[in-house]
Design a protein around this motif. Sequence first.
Motif: not given
Length: 808
Positions: A671-678, A687-694, A641-645
């Motif tokens: 790897v810059i982010r590891n998230v475990s989900v059930p 969230e908290g990402l750099v806008p306009g990044s690949r 919903r936002r450029p940082q997401e």
Amino acid sequence: GTLLNLSVSDHGWSDTLLLSWDEPEGGVEGYSLVLSSLESSTPLQNGSAGPNVTSFWFRGLTPGMRYEIELTATLACMETISQTVTAQTSPSPVRNVTLSSSGSSDVLRASWVHAHGQRDGYHLALYHSDSQTLVRNVSIPPNASTFLFDGLLAGSEYALKVSTLAGSSQASTSTHQWTAPSIPTQLRLSPGSSTSLVTSWADAAGAAWLHLALHNLLTQMVTTTLSAKRGLTSYTFQHLHPGTQYWLGLSVTAGPYTTVGPNATTWTYPLSPGNVTLSTAGEENSLQARWSTPAGERDFYLVTLQDRAASAPVRNISVGGDNSHVTFHGLSPGKQYSVQVTAVAGPYRASAHSTAAWTQPLAPSGVSLASQGSPYSLRASWEEALGEGYMLNVSPVEHSVKNSSLLRGVTNFTYEGLHPGTLYAFEVSTIAGPYTSAPRRITNWTYPLPPEQLTLSNQGHSTSLQASWRATPIGSTGYTGTLWETKFQKQVRNITVGNNWTNVTFEDLVPGRQYRLELAALAGPYQSAVRSATDWTYPQAPAGVTLTNTRRPLGLSAFWDKAAGDVDQFHLQLYSKSHPAQRNVTVGPNTHNFTFLGLSPGVQYFLKVTVLAGPYRSSSHFATEWTYPLSLANVSLQPGRRPQELRVSWVESGGGRDHLVQLSMAESLSVIRNVSVPRGVTQLDLEGLVPGSRYRVEIISQAGPHRISSQTAIGYTVPLPPLALSARPVSTAWALAVHWETPPGQRDGYRLSVFEEGSSAPARNLEAGKDSTNVTVAWLEPGTCYLVGVWAVAGPYRSLPRNITGCT
């Protein structure tokens, strides 16, 4: 022109014609006549007549012949008139008409002699006299003098009418005759009773009369005669003599014909003799039969002596019909006999029976006493001794006597209610009237009772079985038994123990094998009925049970070691704590691995292997393993919903405990982010990402020790719009200098849109690098205002636009 109106008739005569005419007007002087043959036109007779004559006779003509007559009249004026007429004389009837059958029953031959004169032909009409029915209507040529009528009824009278035809005239002659009668067939003569005979025949319609004559062959006299009209097919002769032979003759008549037919012979039934008795003849082993003579006749008596016990004849004697007794010698002693006296007349018989009579009996022999496997009975037997009965005695060797008596014909007796395993003595004597023979003595044992409550149990042991039983209360001297391997029908142990033993243990047996124990009690030379018990040694649990994973196809393979001893089956139980359904598989004893297919991916399963041997089971420890999980499908990375997401979404394929979402920059593998989900979650917001990044995302599914990665998804965050946008004219009149400040984050570049205000011309589009901060737009119209829009671009996404108006 005057007509004479000629007419001709014969007035019933065959050789005469009468010519008549009318007298012409004006009168005549006279007439002249000429008779000619019509065939040859030759004049045969001439005649003349005076003026007042109007007819003329021609005589001496040929019967049945055709003539032409010419009449000429001389008128008063001397003129003549003539007129011609044709005529035919009547034919003469034939002579000597005969109708003959020549002995045939369906043919009549007609014959005759031709009459004088001529004829056109003959007509024959044949009638059946009784019914007055015309049966033949025949026309034949004039030269025929015979005709054969066939297919007629036998024994019937026919009338024949022969008509001679000439023109329209005819002359008839009649006669009549009979066809010969046919002989009836299937003549039968049989007795109706002792005083009557019934006769019948077939095909009797071919005779007018039937004549029956019954002869008594004994007296050679005619007993009865009978004449009957056509149609009778049976008759009963009454008031005849019993047992007498009769001869029946049959003949038939029809008109003048008489034919002798078939004959038959039979007897009336004889009467049975009365008051038949059988009694002792006063001699040893002899019996005499007597009877009273019945009325009537018979050929002889057949006297049959019968054995009442066997219901079979033993003697047959034929005696004359006037005898009333006969004596039988040399009969068997001690037998019951009866006699049948049969009066025989031809093939017919009448019998009477006597009451029974006995000859004197003898003593039995061949005595035996047998135990037939029963502990409570002994069977005594002996050879047949002919007489009225037997006296039997049986007792234990050291006890009191038990007596029995039997009727004759019995050669064995079974004593019930005896003591098992006991030695008995048996005595038998023959009773004949007041006499009793010396006894014959023999001994034997009763069978012992079998052991009771026999059991065979492994008691939880895999190499031993224990047998136990309840001791036999009486009549046992010991026990003998055999232990069998049921599978191979092989003896593995033989035991013989005393009567105080009640159990025995068999050692060193094969685990999981079925055994059968057969045990019997002993008494004297006999052993009781066999009792058997069956059990298995306890099977040994399988060892070395493992469960390994297979990926293609997805499944689990079970392995186990070969079990010691015998195995009926292996039972495999596979289940999961997370799934209610379980797999139960049974395999043969020679199978030591099995693969479970169609399992759920990413699930922990537990396996238990159970050995089955008979009713017993022995199970292994549990083995466990996970199935491989499936990689996630349809992984996508979309702006948030936002450029940082960024929003990560996927579709679960089943299995696994949880998922690990790994995010990295597209240009780097770090790897810059590891998230475990059930398990069960299908999307994640980062969230908290750099806008306009690949960015690059990969999701790892985990199930136990097994991991599998999804396909990599690439996505961009939305870039931020440029800052501090300005548009100023440059020194020339046809350009604008557009300037902005770099926003935070990353981007792939910028896009500019220049649109002339108030104009319908399309906008001009320009691009700038990601590090650019200004662009000069040239070739514009002087003194014109333009709307300038600037966007930041990253991948397929662009920022919100920044707009400003600048004038040249």
